[in-house]
Scaffold this motif. Structure first.
Motif, PDB file in Angstrom:
ATOM      1  N   ALA A   9       1.431 -24.531  46.668  1.00 21.18           N
ATOM      2  CA  ALA A   9       0.179 -24.323  45.941  1.00 21.18           C
ATOM      3  C   ALA A   9      -0.341 -22.897  46.146  1.00 21.18           C
ATOM      4  N   GLN A  10      -0.200 -22.382  47.361  1.00 24.27           N
ATOM      5  CA  GLN A  10      -0.643 -21.007  47.620  1.00 24.27           C
ATOM      6  C   GLN A  10       0.313 -20.004  46.946  1.00 24.27           C
ATOM      7  N   VAL A  11       1.593 -20.351  46.920  1.00 21.84           N
ATOM      8  CA  VAL A  11       2.560 -19.483  46.234  1.00 21.84           C
ATOM      9  C   VAL A  11       2.168 -19.370  44.758  1.00 21.84           C
ATOM     10  N   GLU A  12       1.765 -20.491  44.191  1.00 21.93           N
ATOM     11  CA  GLU A  12       1.359 -20.521  42.785  1.00 21.93           C
ATOM     12  C   GLU A  12       0.212 -19.549  42.529  1.00 21.93           C
ATOM     13  N   ALA A  39       7.953 -19.874  43.574  1.00 16.27           N
ATOM     14  CA  ALA A  39       8.008 -18.410  43.461  1.00 16.27           C
ATOM     15  C   ALA A  39       8.883 -18.017  42.267  1.00 16.27           C
ATOM     16  N   ARG A  40      10.012 -18.682  42.160  1.00 15.81           N
ATOM     17  CA  ARG A  40      10.942 -18.418  41.053  1.00 15.81           C
ATOM     18  C   ARG A  40      10.258 -18.683  39.724  1.00 15.81           C
ATOM     19  N   LYS A  41       9.524 -19.772  39.682  1.00 19.43           N
ATOM     20  CA  LYS A  41       8.839 -20.179  38.452  1.00 19.43           C
ATOM     21  C   LYS A  41       7.803 -19.134  38.050  1.00 19.43           C
ATOM     22  N   ASN A  42       7.004 -18.690  39.012  1.00 19.95           N
ATOM     23  CA  ASN A  42       5.943 -17.729  38.711  1.00 19.95           C
ATOM     24  C   ASN A  42       6.465 -16.318  38.474  1.00 19.95           C
ATOM     25  N   ALA A  43       7.466 -15.900  39.250  1.00 26.64           N
ATOM     26  CA  ALA A  43       7.945 -14.515  39.134  1.00 26.64           C
ATOM     27  C   ALA A  43       8.749 -14.311  37.851  1.00 26.64           C
ATOM     28  N   GLY A  44       9.408 -15.398  37.428  1.00 26.48           N
ATOM     29  CA  GLY A  44      10.112 -15.330  36.136  1.00 26.48           C
ATOM     30  C   GLY A  44      11.390 -14.517  36.159  1.00 26.48           C
ATOM     31  N   GLU A  45      11.906 -14.267  34.975  1.00 31.54           N
ATOM     32  CA  GLU A  45      13.178 -13.555  34.804  1.00 31.54           C
ATOM     33  C   GLU A  45      13.153 -12.157  35.398  1.00 31.54           C
ATOM     34  N   THR A  46      12.003 -11.497  35.259  1.00 32.11           N
ATOM     35  CA  THR A  46      11.904 -10.098  35.712  1.00 32.11           C
ATOM     36  C   THR A  46      11.584  -9.994  37.201  1.00 32.11           C
ATOM     37  N   GLY A  47      11.313 -11.149  37.835  1.00 36.00           N
ATOM     38  CA  GLY A  47      10.995 -11.125  39.259  1.00 36.00           C
ATOM     39  C   GLY A  47      12.240 -11.322  40.101  1.00 36.00           C
TER      40      GLY A  47
END
Lengths: 344, 344
Positions: A175-178, A204-212
């Motif tokens: 939740a904090q990562v989100e 983290a993967r979900k939020n950072a996305g392709e460019t992360g």
């Protein structure tokens, strides 16, 4: 019907003026205050450090373990291990809701898990029905109280209790990562292969996305392999987080000197603060979820290497954390499967 | 000329792979690496906890204190007290600057104070000239090294050394307040009457402005009176921060239930985490500057009362902190006067 303090101080017997968690003894009379919730308890999930201490002290004898647990609760009004200071959590059914809490999205009969520690929860044990020394679980007949400030999660219908509890235990982390991770960020996760780390890597993967970019640092080769198989990280480094220079050099190489925007520390051993600090970029954030974190080592450590970064003390509670974490099991069947294998 | 690790690991003798602060022994050979600064030391400001331990162990005998200090430095290559783990700081003159640091705004002959701890600073003592047991200061002939990542402040010409040092010692605190506090905010400062608290209150007042509110919680009546006389707070509460319910009730009353946007904790006793947490509003920030803060008490404490707040581990370093803090003495003559009375 009397109204209590939202934080439960009205039930503190000794010492006066303290809060339930630090109190030596609290009142476990099961008469409801107007802003409390009464639970019919099914199972106590005793904190691992606590149960290990009790088992050792009782030579693994179930009869003696049972007596010791009952004695602690009689003396203290709660199951807070006097040696370790830790508690655990419980699951049960809502038996009554005080009139001042009628507005809550909760009803009598709901099955819930407490998300606040047993170390602050008024508890009364009528009978111990079963003790499972493998899983640190104790089935009982008994009651408990949740205060107005207390947090809980209604147990989901689509996820078995044990699985739900394993996730709820660490729900604060993803939740904090989100909240912290934005699109395109480079995220470092130290101790990425355990329960908490896997959920954090996913989020983290979900939020950072392709460019992360998500980089996991793991000590155990098995945990590292697990992360790779699940495809949860862009890079996995097998390294000892108590050796900061090595971790720093490898992350420097992987990020071409840019380092990480956000670093999450999930390990359960001491002395990993410097690894976390060194791999954070200037004005970046380190989030310490590990209970082995030393405040002074982190504070003095960052200052000592001239790192102008923000270091956050992990808060296990973030609004919506239970739902977010359980949803990860729903969204990612491979993670659900992993948890089923590990925690059922 | 060889280049060293920016964090000084190249000087760690034992154990290998650690950083200078946690190392048992570091190399104090005064031959410069290309990214180091050599200082001709004038005075060691020994950390209070360290000097108290040494004084007690030596029965306040200056000869024995001198021997003990020299012995520690010979054995460890730095003045890190083996019992307390603490160091202190030093002032001296820049003697040489490694070629890789030529870009720094610093020149040979500048008088500087190190802002990183003596517990990580390579030090060589040729002679101890004087020991001041009142002020924990030791004048020496000797040299020290600052690493590339090390931080320092050029001593100002308009502020006497002792005054400058007293401020630089806590420079991180008002600098972080400057970043966190916005116009109109309600700011709580726990432990507002000491060195750090006074500077924080000043900066909070400045940033929060006319529409903001600064509330100081102080244990000592004398410190509280000082804050009132200096006009540094809108409200001053004399209370014991180890009694969270009392502090909470008084701040609830003062803020009409709204609580604080930002809370700064500057106390030097244990168990004040809950007072800080309870008076922070939902999604607010607590900034723990106190080295007596317990990570687990804060983390579990916030979770235990369902407080969704951000808790930050105080970082003593923030870019520009030295200049910002010294400027407070220049802007506010009444604060300068207070510091002159207390710390000269």
């Amino acid at each position: 019907m009397k109204k209590g303090c939202p934080f439960g101080s009205h039930r503190v017997i000794e010492p006066k003026g303290s809060l339930p968690q630090s109190a030596l003894k609290i009142d476990n009379t099961m008469e409801l205050y107007s802003n409390e919730i009464l639970i019919k308890v099914q199972t106590l999930n005793v904190d691992s450090a606590s149960f290990t201490q009790i088992k050792d002290a009782c030579n693994n004898d179930k009869g003696r373990i049972s007596e010791m647990i009952k004695k602690i609760v009689e003396e203290r009004g709660k199951l807070q291990n006097p040696v370790t200071g830790s508690g655990g959590m419980l699951i049960g059914t809502v038996e009554a809701i005080g009139p001042d809490l009628a507005h809550l999205d909760l009803k009598v009969g709901d099955r819930i898990a407490t998300l606040v520690s047993l170390s602050l929860t008024p508890l009364k044990i009528d009978r111990i029905k079963n003790i499972n020394v493998e899983t640190d679980q104790v089935d009982i007949e008994g009651k408990a109280i949740i205060f107005e400030s207390g947090i809980y999660a209604v147990l989901p219908e689509d996820i078995p209790d044990r699985l739900a509890l394993a996730v709820l235990d660490v729900a604060g982390a993803p939740a904090q990562v989100e909240r912290l991770v934005k699109k395109g960020m480079t995220v470092g996760i130290i101790g990425g292969g355990g329960k908490s780390g896997v959920l954090c890597a996913y989020q983290a993967r979900k939020n950072a996305g392709e460019t992360g970019k998500v980089i996991v640092v793991e000590y155990s080769k098995e945990n590292a392999r697990r992360i790779e198989e699940l495809g949860l990280a862009d890079e996995v480094i097998v390294a000892d987080a108590t050796k900061p220079i090595e971790v720093y050099e490898r992350v420097m190489a992987l990020t071409k000197g840019k380092l990480c925007d956000v670093v999450i520390n999930n390990v359960n051993v001491e002395s990993t603060e410097m690894s976390s600090i060194l791999i954070t970029k200037d004005r970046g954030i380190v989030y310490f979820f590990s209970m082995a974190t030393s405040f002074t080592r982190a504070a003095l450590g960052a200052e000592g290497v001239g790192k102008d970064i923000t270091m956050i003390i992990g808060n296990g509670y973030a609004r919506g954390h239970a739902e977010l974490s359980l949803n990860i099991l729903r969204e990612a069947p491979e993670i659900r499967e992993l948890f089923e294998n590990l925690y059922q």
